[in-house]
Design an enzyme around this catalytic site. Structure first.
Site, PDB file in Angstrom:
ATOM      1  N   GLU A  74      -8.691  31.184  54.820  1.00 59.85           N
ATOM      2  CA  GLU A  74      -9.446  30.873  56.036  1.00 59.85           C
ATOM      3  C   GLU A  74      -9.453  29.370  56.281  1.00 59.85           C
ATOM      4  OE1 GLU A  74     -14.056  31.061  57.328  1.00 59.85           O
ATOM      5  OE2 GLU A  74     -13.149  33.041  56.987  1.00 59.85           O
TER       6      GLU A  74
ATOM      7  N   ASP B 266     -19.316  30.800  55.214  1.00 55.57           N
ATOM      8  CA  ASP B 266     -18.363  29.840  54.674  1.00 55.57           C
ATOM      9  C   ASP B 266     -18.233  30.017  53.169  1.00 55.57           C
ATOM     10  OD1 ASP B 266     -16.792  27.183  55.149  1.00 55.57           O
ATOM     11  OD2 ASP B 266     -18.084  26.787  53.429  1.00 55.57           O
TER      12      ASP B 266
ATOM     13  N   HIS C 162     -18.137  23.255  52.169  1.00 51.00           N
ATOM     14  CA  HIS C 162     -17.620  22.873  53.478  1.00 51.00           C
ATOM     15  C   HIS C 162     -17.488  21.370  53.627  1.00 51.00           C
ATOM     16  CE1 HIS C 162     -17.721  22.070  57.856  1.00 51.00           C
ATOM     17  NE2 HIS C 162     -16.853  23.060  57.840  1.00 51.00           N
TER      18      HIS C 162
ATOM     19  N   GLY D 199     -30.944  19.406  45.262  1.00 53.48           N
ATOM     20  CA  GLY D 199     -31.333  19.879  43.942  1.00 53.48           C
ATOM     21  C   GLY D 199     -30.375  19.439  42.856  1.00 53.48           C
TER      22      GLY D 199
ATOM     23  N   ASP E 224     -19.530  34.242  38.509  1.00 49.92           N
ATOM     24  CA  ASP E 224     -20.651  33.337  38.285  1.00 49.92           C
ATOM     25  C   ASP E 224     -20.097  32.119  37.556  1.00 49.92           C
ATOM     26  OD1 ASP E 224     -22.859  31.980  37.300  1.00 49.92           O
ATOM     27  OD2 ASP E 224     -23.623  33.656  36.117  1.00 49.92           O
TER      28      ASP E 224
ATOM     29  N   LYS F 185      -7.899  22.704  56.690  1.00 50.14           N
ATOM     30  CA  LYS F 185      -8.646  22.083  55.591  1.00 50.14           C
ATOM     31  C   LYS F 185      -7.942  22.245  54.249  1.00 50.14           C
ATOM     32  CE  LYS F 185     -12.827  22.811  58.274  1.00 50.14           C
ATOM     33  NZ  LYS F 185     -14.068  23.602  58.463  1.00 50.14           N
TER      34      LYS F 185
ATOM     35  N   GLU G 141     -32.546  17.646  40.050  1.00 47.28           N
ATOM     36  CA  GLU G 141     -32.662  18.397  38.798  1.00 47.28           C
ATOM     37  C   GLU G 141     -32.005  17.641  37.646  1.00 47.28           C
ATOM     38  OE1 GLU G 141     -34.315  21.271  38.129  1.00 47.28           O
ATOM     39  OE2 GLU G 141     -35.099  21.190  40.168  1.00 47.28           O
TER      40      GLU G 141
ATOM     41  N   ASP H  31     -33.373  17.931  51.480  1.00 44.88           N
ATOM     42  CA  ASP H  31     -33.653  19.359  51.311  1.00 44.88           C
ATOM     43  C   ASP H  31     -33.973  19.682  49.857  1.00 44.88           C
ATOM     44  OD1 ASP H  31     -33.890  22.074  51.954  1.00 44.88           O
ATOM     45  OD2 ASP H  31     -31.792  22.451  51.501  1.00 44.88           O
TER      46      ASP H  31
ATOM     47  N   ASP I 206     -39.288  15.803  49.506  1.00 44.52           N
ATOM     48  CA  ASP I 206     -40.750  15.755  49.390  1.00 44.52           C
ATOM     49  C   ASP I 206     -41.206  14.342  49.059  1.00 44.52           C
ATOM     50  OD1 ASP I 206     -40.564  18.487  49.719  1.00 44.52           O
ATOM     51  OD2 ASP I 206     -40.910  18.949  47.598  1.00 44.52           O
TER      52      ASP I 206
END
EC number: 2.5.1.46
Length: 387
Positions: free
Chosen positions: A344, A337, A309, A136, A363, A350, A140, A257, A262
Site C-alpha cells: 500500500e 495505516d 506513517h 509515551g 507482537d 513511500k 516512559e 499526547d 500533562d
C-alpha cells in the site's frame, strides 16, 4: 494411473486427481528443525533464524525481516572523498563510505515493556540513524529511570487498580507515584528551558525564529526537547540518554499526547503569562531533509499508527524507502495505516516498487529480541556490499 483410478468417473478424476505442473527447480521445500540432530541443540540465533526461513507462515517472515535488515546494514556507496561538497549530506560508515540511513519507529508500549533494553542497545551502538516515537515512548523511558514498571495481569480490574493508584498497560503495572516523580523531575527542566528561550529571544529579537535550524537555539522543537531530556536524565539505561550522546534525533510529532503533555499543560499555569513554545515545523523539515539526503533509506517500524506513517511520509520526499520491515498485528480490512502492508505504501510512493520489504504479523515483544540477536547483535561482521 492405477486400475482403480481408471474405473473412476472422469469427473472425479479431473476434480480430485488433477495432475500438478512440474515443480520449478528454485522452489523451496518446507522444512522445520529436527531437534533429534546434535546440531539443533544450543543453536545460535543466526542458525535458528536460518532454519525458520523454511518453516512457512510468520516464521518465514521473521527470516525475511532479518535478510532485509542485513541488506540495509550492508549496502555501501561511494567514499566521502569521491563526492562533491553538496553530496556529503547523508550517512557514512566509520570508514567514510555512504551507508543506508536507517529510520526506526516504535510505539510507547514497547518502551513500557522489556523491549526498551533492546531499543536502547540499537541507539547506544549507533545502529540506527533516526528514531520516531509517540509521547509515551519518550516519557516512559525517562520515568523508568526514576522508578520501575512491574509485571501484572491482563485481567486485573480497572476499578480496583484505580483505587490503588495503579495504572495498567496490558499486563504491566505502573504506580501512579511514578508520574508524580516524573513531574518533580521535569518541571525544573521546563522552567530552565523557558528561561533559556526568553533570554535567546531577548538577545536575537523576533527574527530568531528564522534560526530554528540551529541545534543550539532554545527555540524548541520536539526533537530538541527530547535531546535535552536525554542530557538531563544522564542515565545509561535510557534510550534518550544514548540518543543525546550519539546525536541521534528522536522525533515525536505527538509530544503533547501523554504525561509530557500533562506536564506542559501544568507548566502553562506555573509560568503564566510566559509560555514555553514548541515548533513542530522545524522537526518536519529536519526529518524530511534527512530522508532527502539519504543515499539509501531503510525503515524498521515496530508497531503502527503515527510512528509508522511519519517515517513512511518522510521517505516519500525521496520517492520511497529502499528497505522496509514492518512488525505489528494490525489488519488491513479496516483501512487503517497500521494494518496496511508495504505494497500500500508503494502506491503512495513511500516505498519504492523495487524495494525489499516485509510485514511480519507478530507482537514485537515476541520477535524483536530474536531478530536483533540474529542481526545487529549477532557479532558477525557486516558483509559490506558496494554499489
Amino acid at each position: 494411473m492405477s486400475d482403480i483410478n481408471e474405473k473412476l468417473p472422469e469427473l472425479l478424476q479431473d476434480a480430485v486427481l488433477k495432475a500438478s505442473v512440474p515443480i520449478p527447480d528454485d522452489f523451496v521445500k518446507v522444512q522445520g528443525i529436527d531437534y533429534s540432530k546434535p546440531e539443533a541443540t544450543n543453536m545460535r540465533a543466526t542458525d535458528l533464524i536460518e532454519a525458520m526461513k523454511t518453516m512457512g507462515f510468520q516464521a518465514s517472515s521473521v527470516g525475511t525481516a532479518c535478510e532485509i535488515i542485513d541488506s540495509m546494514r550492508s549496502w555501501r556507496g561511494k567514499h566521502i572523498d569521491e563526492l562533491d561538497d553538496h553530496e556529503k549530506k547523508g550517512c557514512f560508515d566509520e570508514e567514510g563510505y555512504q551507508k543506508t540511513t536507517i529510520f526506526m519507529g516504535y510505539t510507547s508500549n514497547l518502551i513500557s515493556s522489556g523491549v526498551r533494553e533492546t531499543l536502547r542497545y540499537l541507539v547506544q551502538h549507533k545502529m540506527v540513524d533516526a528514531v520516531v516515537t509517540s509521547a509515551g515512548g519518550v516519557e516512559e523511558d525517562l520515568i523508568k529511570c526514576l522508578a520501575p514498571t512491574y509485571l501484572g495481569e491482563f485481567a486485573l480490574k480497572g476499578k480496583s487498580l484505580r483505587d490503588q493508584g495503579m495504572n495498567r498497560i496490558g499486563n504491566l503495572l505502573v504506580p501512579n507515584d511514578n508520574y508524580c516523580k516524573f513531574e518533580e523531575w521535569i518541571v525544573p527542566i521546563l522552567d530552565k528551558m523557558l528561561e533559556e528561550q526568553d533570554e535567546y529571544v531577548k538577545k536575537h529579537g523576533a527574527d530568531c525564529l528564522e534560526a530554528n535550524q540551529d541545534v543550539d537555539s532554545p527555540i524548541w522543537t520536539p526533537s530538541k526537547m527530547i535531546d535535552r531530556f536525554g542530557k538531563e536524565i544522564n542515565d545509561e539505561s535510557s534510550v534518550l540518554y544514548w540518543a543525546h550522546k550519539n546525536k541521534i534525533p528522536i522525533f515525536c510529532p505527538s509530544l503533547t499526547d501523554g504525561s509530557i503533555g500533562d506536564m506542559l499543560f501544568f507548566h502553562t499555569f506555573k509560568a503564566s503569562p510566559k509560555q514555553l513554545r514548541v515548533d513542530i515545523v522545524g522537526d518536519i523539515r529536519k526529518i524530511n531533509s534527512m530522508s532527502m539526503a539519504a543515499y539509501r533509506a531503510g525503515m524498521i517500524i515496530l508497531g503502527g499508527g503515527l510512528i509508522k506513517h511519519h517515517i513512511a511520509n518522510a521517505c516519500l520526499m525521496r520517492n520511497g524507502a529502499d528497505y522496509a520491515v514492518y512488525i505489528n498485528t494490525g489488519q488491513e480490512y479496516d483501512g487503517s495505516d497500521a494494518g496496511a502492508r508495504p505494497d500500500e505504501a508503494v502506491s503512495w510512493g513511500k516505498i519504492k516498487a523495487e524495494a525489499k520489504s516485509v510485514k511480519l504479523f507478530a507482537d514485537v515483544t515476541t520477535v524483536l529480541p530474536l531478530i536483533v540477536a540474529a542481526t545487529f547483535a549477532s557479532g558477525k561482521p557486516i558483509k559490506k556490499v558496494k554499489n
